[in-house]
Design a protein around this motif. Structure first.
Motif, PDB file in Angstrom:
ATOM      1  N   SER A 142      39.467  45.266  39.056  1.00  0.00           N
ATOM      2  CA  SER A 142      38.210  45.321  39.810  1.00  0.00           C
ATOM      3  C   SER A 142      38.154  44.219  40.869  1.00  0.00           C
ATOM      4  O   SER A 142      37.122  44.014  41.490  1.00  0.00           O
ATOM      5  N   ASN A 143      39.282  43.512  41.022  1.00  0.00           N
ATOM      6  CA  ASN A 143      39.360  42.430  42.017  1.00  0.00           C
ATOM      7  C   ASN A 143      38.334  41.321  41.789  1.00  0.00           C
ATOM      8  O   ASN A 143      37.834  40.709  42.737  1.00  0.00           O
ATOM      9  N   PRO A 315      39.608  35.165  49.872  1.00  0.00           N
ATOM     10  CA  PRO A 315      39.556  36.460  49.205  1.00  0.00           C
ATOM     11  C   PRO A 315      40.786  37.321  49.483  1.00  0.00           C
ATOM     12  O   PRO A 315      41.065  38.256  48.740  1.00  0.00           O
ATOM     13  N   ASN A 316      41.513  36.993  50.533  1.00  0.00           N
ATOM     14  CA  ASN A 316      42.666  37.829  50.856  1.00  0.00           C
ATOM     15  C   ASN A 316      43.965  37.353  50.203  1.00  0.00           C
ATOM     16  O   ASN A 316      44.991  37.994  50.332  1.00  0.00           O
ATOM     17  N   LEU A 317      43.882  36.202  49.534  1.00  0.00           N
ATOM     18  CA  LEU A 317      45.065  35.708  48.827  1.00  0.00           C
ATOM     19  C   LEU A 317      44.887  35.945  47.337  1.00  0.00           C
ATOM     20  O   LEU A 317      43.768  35.920  46.829  1.00  0.00           O
TER      21      LEU A 317
ATOM     22  N   MET B   1      42.961  39.252  47.837  1.00  0.00           N
ATOM     23  CA  MET B   1      42.107  39.980  46.890  1.00  0.00           C
ATOM     24  C   MET B   1      41.123  40.882  47.639  1.00  0.00           C
ATOM     25  O   MET B   1      40.373  40.414  48.491  1.00  0.00           O
ATOM     26  N   LYS B   2      41.166  42.183  47.348  1.00  0.00           N
ATOM     27  CA  LYS B   2      40.297  43.121  48.075  1.00  0.00           C
ATOM     28  C   LYS B   2      38.867  43.044  47.568  1.00  0.00           C
ATOM     29  O   LYS B   2      38.609  42.646  46.448  1.00  0.00           O
ATOM     30  N   GLU B   3      37.939  43.458  48.417  1.00  0.00           N
ATOM     31  CA  GLU B   3      36.548  43.608  47.992  1.00  0.00           C
ATOM     32  C   GLU B   3      36.469  44.757  46.990  1.00  0.00           C
ATOM     33  O   GLU B   3      37.355  45.596  46.908  1.00  0.00           O
ATOM     34  N   LYS B   4      35.380  44.796  46.247  1.00  0.00           N
ATOM     35  CA  LYS B   4      35.177  45.912  45.315  1.00  0.00           C
ATOM     36  C   LYS B   4      35.033  47.221  46.082  1.00  0.00           C
ATOM     37  O   LYS B   4      34.474  47.259  47.168  1.00  0.00           O
ATOM     38  N   THR B   6      33.326  50.546  47.009  1.00  0.00           N
ATOM     39  CA  THR B   6      31.942  51.015  46.950  1.00  0.00           C
ATOM     40  C   THR B   6      31.899  52.500  47.310  1.00  0.00           C
ATOM     41  O   THR B   6      32.911  53.074  47.727  1.00  0.00           O
ATOM     42  N   TYR B   8      30.651  53.598  49.805  1.00  0.00           N
ATOM     43  CA  TYR B   8      30.876  53.697  51.240  1.00  0.00           C
ATOM     44  C   TYR B   8      32.358  53.870  51.547  1.00  0.00           C
ATOM     45  O   TYR B   8      32.737  54.582  52.466  1.00  0.00           O
ATOM     46  N   ASN B  47      39.974  53.394  42.074  1.00  0.00           N
ATOM     47  CA  ASN B  47      39.496  52.424  41.075  1.00  0.00           C
ATOM     48  C   ASN B  47      38.014  52.099  41.211  1.00  0.00           C
ATOM     49  O   ASN B  47      37.577  50.982  40.933  1.00  0.00           O
ATOM     50  N   GLU B  49      34.418  51.984  39.976  1.00  0.00           N
ATOM     51  CA  GLU B  49      33.759  52.059  38.676  1.00  0.00           C
ATOM     52  C   GLU B  49      32.276  52.228  38.890  1.00  0.00           C
ATOM     53  O   GLU B  49      31.630  51.369  39.485  1.00  0.00           O
TER      54      GLU B  49
END
Lengths: 345, 345
Positions: A142-143, A315-317, B1-4, B6, B8, B47, B49
């Motif tokens: 879920s990152n 957040p991108n690492l 790390m990607k955002e959750k 959504t 959208y 993914n 949720e």
């Protein structure tokens, strides 16, 4: 008691669609100013509170951080939480605390619950009974940043903050050797957990370095509570060649040991020395204050929080960091029998 | 790390509107089966949720209960939380714990935060510094059940679970009179809080009932910590007619008092008797075990949880319940000087 007011209630009251209400509340340019004003005023009149979590669904930021510990009522864990809060609160994060009571099922549910609550990160110490890692994988999927402290599972992509438990076990055991003990027992809690395994390995290494043969009979597995410590002492004293000291990986078991030794009329520290682990506050207020190993939990919490903040900044690492703190031996009455004569200590 | 992910993102991937994605995920009959299948499969692949909180926005049920306490590391509060969890967990509720560190501003923010998180209820003990009640009114306005335990604000529509602090103060003071003390000081924490006010009133009543004049010099306001207890003793012993006992509304201040008396060479309990309040675990492991008043916190937590469950069962009723538990005096070494000769106790 009425149900909470939703956008559906507002839509009904104004005879417009919920989607229009939602757009109006979110200041969507497609909606006329007149409608926006009407919706806003109606929402206010109906005590509707726009939900930060509804917004979080879009932004992916709730500014909540979940902290999961086995127990909140162990000084060690509550101090870690204090450290986490001291670091995160000034940065605008709220800390939500959950306890698992060492129940793997509850831990899994709690993780799911915090993910549902859209926390921005999870900082946790793993329950003793946890075998599965699927809930940890879910966090990663879920990152959501995940940081383990103290009780960890080795997993790719997860940062950890630990103390050097090997060193702690070594220091405690060496100290008992230094005060003249030769038959040193070790009470562990669960060798399947790295923290206890490493304390045990430190214990063994200290014996070996001082030419004391490791004796399997002196290794005893107990729960981390007073009763278990009492039982451990009863069992150890039945041995033919009974020990003259114990290094307990738990302060609570060490407390039970001291209480049972008192009952049996065995003098602590003269005839039997005791060292615990964790520096729980009661250890210094006891009838006979207890030697123990301090783990600087506030610092551990602060460090875990900083690792999380570092991840949030980038957040991108994918940051994977391993931090290890050093324990400190605290010598008190329960093991200081030879302290006056012995300069080694 | 990607955002959750959504709705959208899913909408973008499928080139349909977010509203359609939302409806499809919520099985809205207006959406064709083909679209539903497509959305479901894409959501799975990405993914996504579905958020229980998003659902909670509609149902008004998150199955989370927020518990707010000043500190989690006081045995009294952690035991209350244990009681709450024991009662709520089997009923399918998760407990989210937050601590305020006695900071009114943090308390207000925490309340807002829990309301945002759509908790089904808030069970809390009020911070010492809290003056405003607007955040409590907000809870009531949002139709979220609110139960105060131990530290309460008298408010219409709010259920409370307390112990009889007057009785606790009375018992502790009467006991000190019974063991022969005549100049009994009282250390309070904050007379603006009902719990401390009632303990003080119990203290005064016990004096009056035993024809001992109340002496204003013997009332001292301290923080609930060790340092404050040390200072209190120093101050009291400077009085012309120094006291021979103290009833402290805090175990921690009582501990500080005992430590300072030791430093000054004043014998406890022979020359100065001490009774605390709360039965913190350290009180029984101290060099000189401490008399104190037990508040059955686990039972208090269970009771608060039951009051909440009762309200949840009857969402259409506004239930306001006041439950008062009885305290128990625990006599230990710090005040038992005359116990052997004195049958009154």
């Amino acid at each position: 008691m009425k149900e909470k007011v939703t956008i559906y209630d507002i839509a009904k009251a104004l005879n417009i669609t919920a989607a229009t209400v939602s757009r109006a509340l979110n200041n969507n340019p497609k909606i006329s100013e007149a409608t926006k004003t009407l919706v806003m005023e109606t929402a206010k009149k109906m005590n509707y509170e726009q939900n930060r979590f509804a917004l979080a669904l879009k932004s992916g930021k709730s500014h909540n951080v979940g902290v999961i510990v086995p127990f909140i009522n162990r000084n060690f864990f509550s101090s870690i939480i204090r450290g986490i809060e001291e670091e995160l609160y000034p940065k605008g994060y709220h800390v939500i605390i959950c306890q698992t009571h060492e129940d793997a099922k509850k831990e899994e549910e709690t993780v799911q619950n915090l993910l549902n609550a859209q926390v921005d990160g999870i900082l946790m110490s793993v329950s003793k009974t946890t075998q599965q890692v699927r809930h940890f994988k879910k966090i990663l999927k879920s990152n959501t940043p995940l940081v383990f402290f103290d009780r960890i599972k080795e997993m790719d992509g997860v940062s950890t903050v630990t103390i050097n438990d090997f060193q702690g076990g070594y220091m405690a055991t060496k100290h008992l050797i230094d005060v003249g003990c030769t038959r040193i027992a070790h009470a562990t809690v669960d060798l399947a957990l790295p923290i206890y395994k490493h304390r045990f390995e430190g214990y063994k290494q200290a014996l070996e370095d001082h030419d004391i043969a490791y004796n399997d009979d002196y290794l005893i597995t107990t729960k981390s509570d007073i009763d278990a410590g009492e039982k451990a002492i009863k069992k150890l004293l039945k041995l033919k060649n009974a020990p003259d000291a114990i290094f307990s990986a738990s302060d609570y078991a060490a407390l039970g040991a001291i209480q049972q030794l008192n009952v049996l009329g065995i003098k602590v520290p003269d005839d039997f020395a005791v060292v615990g682990f964790s520096n729980e506050p009661f250890t210094q207020f006891m009838e006979l204050s207890m030697s123990t190993v301090d783990q600087s939990p506030v610092e551990m919490g602060k460090t875990a929080a900083r690792v999380f903040l570092e991840q949030m900044k980038e957040p991108n690492l994918k940051i994977m960091k391993k931090v290890e703190l050093s324990p400190e031996l605290i010598v008190r009455k329960s093991s200081s029998k030879l302290t006056a004569n012995n300069k080694q200590i």
